[in-house]
Design a protein around this motif. Structure first.
Motif, mmCIF file in Angstrom:
data_model
loop_
_atom_site.group_PDB
_atom_site.id
_atom_site.type_symbol
_atom_site.label_atom_id
_atom_site.label_comp_id
_atom_site.label_asym_id
_atom_site.label_seq_id
_atom_site.Cartn_x
_atom_site.Cartn_y
_atom_site.Cartn_z
ATOM 1 N N ARG A 6 -0.558 3.530 -2.155
ATOM 2 C CA ARG A 6 0.511 3.342 -2.153
ATOM 3 C C ARG A 6 1.092 1.774 -2.750
ATOM 4 O O ARG A 6 2.228 1.930 -3.553
ATOM 5 N N HIS A 7 0.972 0.890 -2.778
ATOM 6 C CA HIS A 7 1.146 -0.384 -3.015
ATOM 7 C C HIS A 7 0.184 -1.277 -3.906
ATOM 8 O O HIS A 7 -0.704 -1.883 -2.848
ATOM 9 N N SER A 8 -0.379 -1.534 -4.902
ATOM 10 C CA SER A 8 -1.313 -1.672 -5.616
ATOM 11 C C SER A 8 -1.224 -3.451 -5.984
ATOM 12 O O SER A 8 -2.396 -3.586 -5.787
ATOM 13 N N ASN A 9 -0.453 -3.481 -5.414
ATOM 14 C CA ASN A 9 -0.323 -5.380 -5.456
ATOM 15 C C ASN A 9 -0.530 -5.795 -3.829
ATOM 16 O O ASN A 9 -0.567 -7.010 -3.854
ATOM 17 N N ARG A 10 -0.877 -4.758 -2.490
ATOM 18 C CA ARG A 10 -0.992 -5.426 -1.889
ATOM 19 C C ARG A 10 -2.739 -4.989 -1.267
ATOM 20 O O ARG A 10 -2.803 -3.748 -1.210
ATOM 21 N N GLU A 11 -3.160 -6.533 -0.616
ATOM 22 C CA GLU A 11 -4.691 -6.233 -0.115
ATOM 23 C C GLU A 11 -4.777 -5.766 1.223
ATOM 24 O O GLU A 11 -4.008 -6.711 1.964
ATOM 25 N N ARG A 21 -8.464 5.983 2.708
ATOM 26 C CA ARG A 21 -7.624 5.684 1.825
ATOM 27 C C ARG A 21 -7.508 4.586 2.684
ATOM 28 O O ARG A 21 -6.318 4.081 3.260
ATOM 29 N N PRO A 22 -7.271 3.474 1.532
ATOM 30 C CA PRO A 22 -6.507 1.994 2.082
ATOM 31 C C PRO A 22 -5.286 1.283 2.822
ATOM 32 O O PRO A 22 -4.598 2.482 1.584
ATOM 33 N N ILE A 23 -4.631 1.369 3.480
ATOM 34 C CA ILE A 23 -3.709 0.896 4.176
ATOM 35 C C ILE A 23 -3.034 -0.370 4.101
ATOM 36 O O ILE A 23 -3.706 -0.836 4.775
ATOM 37 N N CYS A 24 -1.612 -0.281 3.736
ATOM 38 C CA CYS A 24 -1.269 -1.910 3.527
ATOM 39 C C CYS A 24 0.269 -1.533 5.583
ATOM 40 O O CYS A 24 0.147 0.081 5.189
ATOM 41 N N PRO A 25 0.235 -2.917 6.067
ATOM 42 C CA PRO A 25 1.009 -2.744 7.525
ATOM 43 C C PRO A 25 2.011 -1.666 7.011
ATOM 44 O O PRO A 25 2.468 -0.779 7.717
#
Length: 273
Positions: A6-11, A21-25
């Protein structure tokens, strides 16, 4: 490093425990079954009791029982490998010229036959270890589809290797389950071939090429590739939230394996004749 879907700039190094799916905090929702993405966190998790967990690997059990019954019925020999000339082997084992003659059911039935007590014992042990884990994780229907897709891909691989030798065994399908497990580990953020899985695959592949063992290494390779592709297909389908695409992909893989098996059997049989 993967980035949040959902946030392509967050690793991030965390993936949703359901869809992978990869997810940020900011997108993580803690649940009793791990971190989930905003979409999956809204879904109701199926409650699994000890009773249902114990009853779940019914497809795995059915396959093992079928293999054992057929082995005993065919009078399988006691040894690392043996040759059988019984009625069951004559009508259901994988053999290129007979596939070319129209015995297409052999592409499936050969995966339930074994040539010796060590042969069936080793395959059934691995099938139980892998099957009960994957079937409980994926569900019986999906597990069954993946197993038979890998079985057909294994038969194709065996025929690519040879059409003049009789081939039996569940090894191709078992290698396919190893491929599926690797995909499941990867989609959950673990090392795909970690936890001893990579070593297990490597050791079995090396054994496949040892002279004198008469192992159809083509079936092992074909099953492994089929399992990897089928597992990736379901992973992609889950990410798109269209599970039917995974089943459709397995159907396409199975059809291609059958068509390829028939084509290879016909071509190589005509050359030898």
């Amino acid at each position: 490093m993967a980035t949040c879907y959902r946030h392509s700039n967050r690793e991030t190094g965390v993936s949703c425990s359901n869809c992978g799916r990869p997810i940020c905090p900011d997108c993580m929702t803690a649940t009793s079954v791990g971190m989930r993405c905003p979409v999956c966190s809204k879904q109701r998790t199926q409650v699994r009791t000890a009773a249902t967990m114990n009853a779940e690997p019914r497809v795995t059990i059915a396959i093992i029982v079928t293999c054992v019954v057929l082995f005993l019925s065919s009078g399988g020999g006691i040894g690392l490998s043996s040759t059988s000339s019984g009625w069951i082997y004559q009508h259901f084992a994988l053999y290129g010229p007979l596939i070319d003659a129209g015995d297409y059911w052999r592409l499936v039935t050969s995966g339930f036959l074994h040539s010796g007590i060590f042969h069936i014992g080793f395959n059934m042990y691995l099938l139980w270890i892998l099957g009960q884990q994957l079937e409980r994780l994926l569900g019986s229907t999906r597990f069954g589809v993946l197993y038979f897709t890998a079985l057909l891909c294994g038969s194709f691989g065996a025929l690519v290797q040879t059409t003049t030798s009789v081939v039996v065994g569940a090894s191709g399908a078992v290698f396919g389950l190893m491929g599926v497990l690797a995909v499941e580990q990867w989609r959950r953020g673990y090392e795909a071939f970690g936890g001893g899985l990579g070593g297990l695959i490597l050791i079995n592949l090396v054994i496949s090429f040892i002279p004198g063992f008469n192992i159809a290494f083509g079936g092992h390779i074909g099953g492994l590739i089929g399992g990897l592709l089928a597992g990736l297909a379901f992973h992609g389908a889950d990410r798109l939230r269209q599970p039917w695409l995974g089943y459709a992909a397995c159907a396409v893989l199975s059809i291609l394996a059958v068509v390829g098996s028939i084509a290879v059997s016909g071509d190589l049989h005509n050359i030898t004749v």
